[in-house]
Design a protein around this motif. Sequence first.
Motif, PDB file in Angstrom:
ATOM      1  N   PRO A 259       0.836  -1.209   0.000  1.00  8.82           N
ATOM      2  CA  PRO A 259       0.000   0.000   0.000  1.00  8.82           C
ATOM      3  C   PRO A 259       0.869   1.257   0.000  1.00  8.82           C
ATOM      4  O   PRO A 259       1.967   1.254   0.587  1.00  8.82           O
ATOM      5  N   PRO A 260       0.399   2.358  -0.642  1.00 14.87           N
ATOM      6  CA  PRO A 260       1.199   3.584  -0.707  1.00 14.87           C
ATOM      7  C   PRO A 260       1.660   4.072   0.672  1.00 14.87           C
ATOM      8  O   PRO A 260       2.783   4.561   0.799  1.00 14.87           O
ATOM      9  N   LEU A 261       0.824   3.929   1.693  1.00 15.94           N
ATOM     10  CA  LEU A 261       1.225   4.427   3.019  1.00 15.94           C
ATOM     11  C   LEU A 261       2.527   3.766   3.495  1.00 15.94           C
ATOM     12  O   LEU A 261       3.404   4.423   4.063  1.00 15.94           O
ATOM     13  N   LEU A 262       2.668   2.471   3.228  1.00 15.50           N
ATOM     14  CA  LEU A 262       3.886   1.762   3.636  1.00 15.50           C
ATOM     15  C   LEU A 262       5.098   2.320   2.879  1.00 15.50           C
ATOM     16  O   LEU A 262       6.161   2.548   3.472  1.00 15.50           O
ATOM     17  N   SER A 263       4.923   2.585   1.583  1.00 12.99           N
ATOM     18  CA  SER A 263       6.026   3.138   0.795  1.00 12.99           C
ATOM     19  C   SER A 263       6.382   4.542   1.269  1.00 12.99           C
ATOM     20  O   SER A 263       7.564   4.865   1.458  1.00 12.99           O
ATOM     21  N   ARG A 264       5.359   5.380   1.487  1.00 10.67           N
ATOM     22  CA  ARG A 264       5.634   6.766   1.888  1.00 10.67           C
ATOM     23  C   ARG A 264       6.311   6.833   3.258  1.00 10.67           C
ATOM     24  O   ARG A 264       7.226   7.603   3.470  1.00 10.67           O
ATOM     25  N   MET A 265       5.834   6.009   4.194  1.00 10.24           N
ATOM     26  CA  MET A 265       6.449   6.030   5.531  1.00 10.24           C
ATOM     27  C   MET A 265       7.904   5.555   5.451  1.00 10.24           C
ATOM     28  O   MET A 265       8.783   6.091   6.121  1.00 10.24           O
ATOM     29  N   THR A 266       8.158   4.575   4.607  1.00  8.70           N
ATOM     30  CA  THR A 266       9.533   4.092   4.441  1.00  8.70           C
ATOM     31  C   THR A 266      10.402   5.201   3.848  1.00  8.70           C
ATOM     32  O   THR A 266      11.518   5.461   4.316  1.00  8.70           O
ATOM     33  N   GLN A 267       9.861   5.873   2.815  1.00  8.91           N
ATOM     34  CA  GLN A 267      10.628   6.969   2.197  1.00  8.91           C
ATOM     35  C   GLN A 267      10.890   8.085   3.213  1.00  8.91           C
ATOM     36  O   GLN A 267      11.900   8.780   3.148  1.00  8.91           O
ATOM     37  N   ALA A 268       9.970   8.253   4.168  1.00  7.96           N
ATOM     38  CA  ALA A 268      10.117   9.317   5.177  1.00  7.96           C
ATOM     39  C   ALA A 268      11.050   8.902   6.317  1.00  7.96           C
ATOM     40  O   ALA A 268      11.285   9.677   7.241  1.00  7.96           O
TER      41      ALA A 268
END
Length: 284
Positions: A259-268
């Motif tokens: 899910p995008p949230l997992l990707s965004r949190m990882t990128q952050a």
Amino acid sequence: MDRVGVVGCGLMGSGIAEIAARAGANVIIVEQDTAAMGRGLERIEKSLSRAVAAGKVPEDEANRARANMLFSVDYADLWDREIVIEAVAEDEAIKLDVFRKIDAEVKDPEALLATNTSSIPIIKLAMVTKRPEYVIGMHFFNPVPVLKLVEMISSLLTSPETSARVRAYATDTLHKRVITSPDRAGFVVNALLIPYLLSAVRMLESGFASAEDIDTGMVVGCAHPMGPLALTDLIGLDTTLAVAQSLYEEFKEPHLAPPPLLSRMTQAGLLGRKTGQGFFSYKS
Ligand code: CAA
């Protein structure tokens, strides 16, 4: 196995080094620089001291383990190892590079080269070495000193003797329970676990339920030791993402897409416990 090598001393490598040293082996731990060595040593020390304080490990066993471990930044120090267990970041290019280096330095042609990968095909790592029949997956679970399971993954080229030696080492020396898995993304446990964790992230992302309620639901309603979001924080969002990506790449099933949230949190950099913030906060 009296001479063990561990490459990488993060969450998993530190636990593997601890249990190998506690079992009496001389353990050489290779890290990329002195800062990473320091963090690894701190992790092992914290785990050993907690185990002693809780009465799980006698003080003399912990001291013997401390004396059995040696850190290095030089792969050449692995030259006389009987088994080397790789536990670096879940990144294919990094692992391939590490396997090439281990293979070049370990002199005994019958030494075992094991990887703790959660998702990268064992055969890919085996094929960059001169000894694919001695390469095997040995997948531990976090926290390694506490959880008893090891998944053993033979590639198409792993010899039966290698599997037998690794099974005996994991069972008789490390006192783990071994299950076998084919060389497919996710192996047995993550093929079941990761879709569940991704569902929890999607549930949060869609506003279906709060992080607290999702986790309380599974802890109080299903007696899991921790909820899926706290478990994702424990595993690391980056590692969870990497495993999800390889599952999706292999099977192309929508429920395996991160899910995008997992990707965004990882990128952050919100990676969970190891950075102090993930779905929950761990800052003291
Ligand atoms: N050696 C031996 N025992 C130790 C130890 C050590 N170094 N450190 C701690 N212990 C003991 C503790 O004394 C404690 O014993 P008791 O239960 O008898 O009191 C026990 O281990 C648990 O330790 P904690 O103090 O950390 O206590 P906790 O109750 O908060 O448990 C937990 C935390 C073990 C993480 C538990 O919540 C749990 O099992 N969660 C699930 C973890 C899980 O699912 N992991 C798998 C992740 S998937 C993975 O790793 C693979 C992948 O590829 C992604």
